[in-house]
Design an enzyme around this catalytic site. Structure first.
Site, mmCIF file in Angstrom:
data_model
loop_
_atom_site.group_PDB
_atom_site.id
_atom_site.type_symbol
_atom_site.label_atom_id
_atom_site.label_comp_id
_atom_site.label_asym_id
_atom_site.label_seq_id
_atom_site.Cartn_x
_atom_site.Cartn_y
_atom_site.Cartn_z
ATOM 1 N N ASP A 102 0.769 -1.277 0.048
ATOM 2 C CA ASP A 102 -0.092 0.015 0.015
ATOM 3 C C ASP A 102 0.756 1.169 0.050
ATOM 4 O OD1 ASP A 102 1.049 0.049 2.613
ATOM 5 O OD2 ASP A 102 -0.750 -0.547 3.654
ATOM 6 N N GLU B 217 -0.881 -8.999 -1.304
ATOM 7 C CA GLU B 217 -1.549 -8.276 0.001
ATOM 8 C C GLU B 217 -2.631 -7.432 -0.275
ATOM 9 O OE1 GLU B 217 0.122 -5.606 2.970
ATOM 10 O OE2 GLU B 217 1.042 -7.361 3.902
ATOM 11 N N GLU C 100 -1.999 5.228 2.811
ATOM 12 C CA GLU C 100 -2.219 3.690 2.414
ATOM 13 C C GLU C 100 -3.392 3.095 2.270
ATOM 14 O OE1 GLU C 100 -0.642 5.163 5.121
ATOM 15 O OE2 GLU C 100 1.756 4.796 4.903
ATOM 16 N N HIS D 145 5.985 4.849 13.222
ATOM 17 C CA HIS D 145 6.596 5.775 12.162
ATOM 18 C C HIS D 145 5.375 6.379 11.094
ATOM 19 C CE1 HIS D 145 5.635 2.118 9.957
ATOM 20 N NE2 HIS D 145 5.474 2.920 8.737
ATOM 21 N N HIS E 265 12.765 4.716 12.762
ATOM 22 C CA HIS E 265 12.614 5.061 11.506
ATOM 23 C C HIS E 265 13.495 6.261 10.912
ATOM 24 C CE1 HIS E 265 10.388 5.793 7.722
ATOM 25 N NE2 HIS E 265 9.823 4.544 7.693
HETATM 26 C C1 UD1 Z 1 6.524 4.637 3.585
HETATM 27 C C2 UD1 Z 1 5.117 4.172 3.242
HETATM 28 C C3 UD1 Z 1 4.550 3.492 4.490
HETATM 29 C C4 UD1 Z 1 5.196 2.451 5.023
HETATM 30 C C5 UD1 Z 1 6.477 2.882 5.236
HETATM 31 C C6 UD1 Z 1 7.434 1.718 5.757
HETATM 32 C C7 UD1 Z 1 4.083 5.938 1.696
HETATM 33 C C8 UD1 Z 1 3.313 7.016 1.641
HETATM 34 N N1 UD1 Z 1 4.547 5.472 2.837
HETATM 35 O O1 UD1 Z 1 6.469 5.742 4.783
HETATM 36 O O2 UD1 Z 1 3.246 3.037 4.033
HETATM 37 O O3 UD1 Z 1 4.508 1.889 6.266
HETATM 38 O O4 UD1 Z 1 7.314 3.440 4.263
HETATM 39 O O5 UD1 Z 1 8.662 2.020 6.590
HETATM 40 O O6 UD1 Z 1 4.387 5.192 0.652
HETATM 41 N N2 UD1 Z 1 14.321 7.829 4.873
HETATM 42 C C9 UD1 Z 1 15.430 7.828 4.822
HETATM 43 N N3 UD1 Z 1 16.166 6.645 4.353
HETATM 44 C C10 UD1 Z 1 15.345 5.577 4.171
HETATM 45 C C11 UD1 Z 1 13.785 5.602 4.401
HETATM 46 C C12 UD1 Z 1 13.120 6.870 4.539
HETATM 47 O O7 UD1 Z 1 16.033 8.642 5.082
HETATM 48 O O8 UD1 Z 1 15.885 4.238 3.974
HETATM 49 C C13 UD1 Z 1 13.554 9.363 5.108
HETATM 50 C C14 UD1 Z 1 13.721 10.250 3.873
HETATM 51 O O9 UD1 Z 1 14.018 11.626 4.281
HETATM 52 C C15 UD1 Z 1 12.535 9.871 3.270
HETATM 53 C C16 UD1 Z 1 11.501 9.688 4.755
HETATM 54 O O10 UD1 Z 1 12.156 9.071 5.485
HETATM 55 O O11 UD1 Z 1 12.010 11.245 2.536
HETATM 56 C C17 UD1 Z 1 10.010 9.407 4.251
HETATM 57 O O12 UD1 Z 1 10.259 8.122 3.568
HETATM 58 P P1 UD1 Z 1 8.779 7.870 2.637
HETATM 59 O O13 UD1 Z 1 8.947 6.330 2.129
HETATM 60 O O14 UD1 Z 1 8.368 8.676 1.790
HETATM 61 O O15 UD1 Z 1 7.525 7.619 3.859
HETATM 62 P P2 UD1 Z 1 7.704 6.688 5.209
HETATM 63 O O16 UD1 Z 1 7.489 7.538 6.280
HETATM 64 O O17 UD1 Z 1 9.185 5.779 5.177
HETATM 65 N N1 UDP Z 2 11.743 -4.070 10.739
HETATM 66 C C1 UDP Z 2 13.121 -4.386 10.636
HETATM 67 N N2 UDP Z 2 14.059 -3.620 11.332
HETATM 68 C C2 UDP Z 2 13.593 -2.473 12.088
HETATM 69 C C3 UDP Z 2 12.040 -2.292 12.379
HETATM 70 C C4 UDP Z 2 11.244 -3.165 11.536
HETATM 71 O O1 UDP Z 2 13.457 -5.144 9.829
HETATM 72 O O2 UDP Z 2 14.446 -1.826 12.822
HETATM 73 C C5 UDP Z 2 10.774 -5.099 9.962
HETATM 74 C C6 UDP Z 2 9.560 -5.663 10.783
HETATM 75 O O3 UDP Z 2 9.985 -6.958 11.232
HETATM 76 C C7 UDP Z 2 8.769 -5.869 9.667
HETATM 77 C C8 UDP Z 2 8.840 -4.532 8.786
HETATM 78 O O4 UDP Z 2 10.171 -4.198 8.979
HETATM 79 O O5 UDP Z 2 8.852 -7.008 8.832
HETATM 80 C C9 UDP Z 2 8.030 -3.495 9.112
HETATM 81 O O6 UDP Z 2 8.291 -2.452 8.285
HETATM 82 P P1 UDP Z 2 7.559 -1.132 8.431
HETATM 83 O O7 UDP Z 2 7.319 -0.850 10.251
HETATM 84 O O8 UDP Z 2 8.776 0.100 8.132
HETATM 85 O O9 UDP Z 2 6.327 -0.905 7.755
HETATM 86 P P2 UDP Z 2 4.965 -1.366 7.944
HETATM 87 O O10 UDP Z 2 4.923 -2.788 8.272
HETATM 88 O O11 UDP Z 2 4.230 -0.565 8.914
HETATM 89 O O12 UDP Z 2 4.329 -1.156 6.502
#
Ligand code: UD1
Ligand code: UDP
Length: 383
Positions: free
Chosen positions: A96, A118, A132, A204, A237
């Protein structure tokens, strides 16, 4: 047949890894290609390395504090040439996220069928979780094949008018990944104060930024103050909105350990030794019950009602009193804790990826390939 799997974030990578491994193993039937948008960078790379996935295409799109609109625009433009160059029979997406919805749309614009892993999860509230819930609805409408993890998610799809023969109940691929990783996860390497009960925290969600996340952090601080035998571990996160709040409120306490996001194997090791999980993650609501760990969900709704029904997950919201109260109850009342610490696994049996591969072949190739027998939970925990 050629299948292009497209994903971009940590959870998509974890949950697509077993599918990619299954398609690669069946190399006579599938020409499997992988494209990552890199909506996440470091957090994605951790997972690619654990599962030894080497994408054919890495679009490297992440920018600091990106918005869903910005990511959608850049992913849509960047994916189109990949689709024309690869010319897949099917594009597989997961879950999502912005990458999920955008890859499905990009494939639709090229009239390439989409398979959604999913499919069918719903809260029925378009703003929770945001964005999402809408990403799921749009992706399901754009998809030809719908891989629903549970019978409940299939029901959601049928209610919305999806064709019954487009849907297969597969179980959730996260259980395939968890079974694989749990079997190779040893004792955790993370240094923690000794002899304490471990409360594992992740939070997060976009809709919690600001006051809700600050309330959660303040409540966790008071949980630790109230229970001297508790240590909180929170791999924070990388979203800057999360980092700011978590580090400002929880930083500097000797029984609160804030880390960078942890590699999946280490995270599963910690999950195995944890006492309680407090989270707003989707994936953790599926993994922790399989390991017999009670989960308190920092949200007001969930699209994963199965473990709530089984009694191992409770949705508690984001208010200070609720987080402090519910954590305190489980930490002080042994019978409440025991009633939630049942190992249940309504989400999968480790065979989801095999069912997805079989359903793809049955749809595209027909006989002698047959649709797989659908997943039905047997009860009990395999992990
Ligand atoms: C995204 C997804 C969310 C999912 C989450 C999993 C969308 C809208 N949101 O949210 O559904 O649950 O990922 O974790 O698609 N960043 C880093 N390094 C990384 C990852 C993120 O620096 O490896 C920082 C960056 O500044 C980036 C920000 O996090 O711009 C947000 O990342 P983004 O993927 O847009 O949103 P999430 O909050 O991670
Ligand atoms: N996870 C991980 N390292 C971490 C925190 C979470 O590998 O430090 C794993 C966790 O076991 C799960 C997935 O990341 O499988 C969840 O990811 P996230 O919470 O980013 O996204 P969501 O499930 O909310 O979409």
């Amino acid at each position: 047949m050629r299948v292009l799997s497209v994903f971009g974030t940590r959870p998509e990578a974890i949950k697509m890894a077993p599918v990619i491994s299954e398609l690669s193993r069946r190399a006579i039937e599938f020409d499997s290609r992988v494209c990552v948008t890199a909506q996440h960078r470091e957090m994605l790379d951790q997972v690619l390395s654990v599962f030894e996935i080497e994408p054919e295409y890495d679009l490297d799109l992440m920018t600091e504090n990106q918005t869903p609109a910005g990511m959608t625009a850049s992913a849509l433009s960047a994916l189109d040439p990949v689709l024309t160059e690869t010319s897949p029979n099917l594009v597989l997406v997961h879950g999502d996220t912005t990458t999920t919805m955008t890859a499905a749309l990009a494939a639709f614009y090229r009239k390439i069928p989409v398979g959604h892993v999913e499919a069918g999860l719903r809260t029925h509230d378009r703003y929770f979780p945001f964005p999402e819930e809408m990403n799921r609805v749009l992706t399901d409408s754009l998809s030809t094949l719908l891989f629903a993890p549970t019978a409940g998610s299939k029901e959601n799809l049928l209610r919305e008018g999806a064709a019954p023969d487009s849907i297969t109940v597969t179980g959730n691929t996260v259980i395939d990944a968890l079974l694989d990783v749990a079997s190779r996860a040893g004792p955790p390497a993370t240094e923690l104060p000794e002899g304490k009960r471990l409360v594992l925290v992740t939070a997060h969600r976009r809709e919690s930024f600001g006051t809700p996340l600050e309330n959660i952090c303040r409540a966790l601080l008071d949980v630790v103050e109230s229970f001297p035998d508790v240590v909180v571990l929170y791999p924070v996160h990388m979203n800057p909105n999360v980092q700011r709040a978590a580090r400002a409120i929880l930083g500097g306490h000797d029984r609160i350990v804030l880390t960078e996001p942890l590699p999946y194997v280490e995270f599963v090791s910690l999950l195995k030794v944890s006492y309680l999980v407090v989270t707003d993650s989707g994936g953790l609501q599926e993994e922790a019950p399989a390991l017999g760990k009670p989960v308190l969900v920092l949200r007001h709704e969930t699209e994963r009602p199965e473990a709530v029904g089984a009694g191992t997950v409770r949705v508690i919201g984001t208010e200070y009193d609720a987080v402090l109260g519910e954590c305190s109850r489980l930490l002080s009342d042994a019978s409440s804790y025991r009633s939630m610490a049942e190992a249940v696994n309504p989400y999968g049996d480790g065979e989801a990826s095999g069912r997805i591969a079989a359903a793809i072949l049955a749809h595209f190739e027909g006989a002698p390939f047959e649709r797989p027998r659908e997943f039905a939970p047997a009860g009990g925990a395999p992990c």
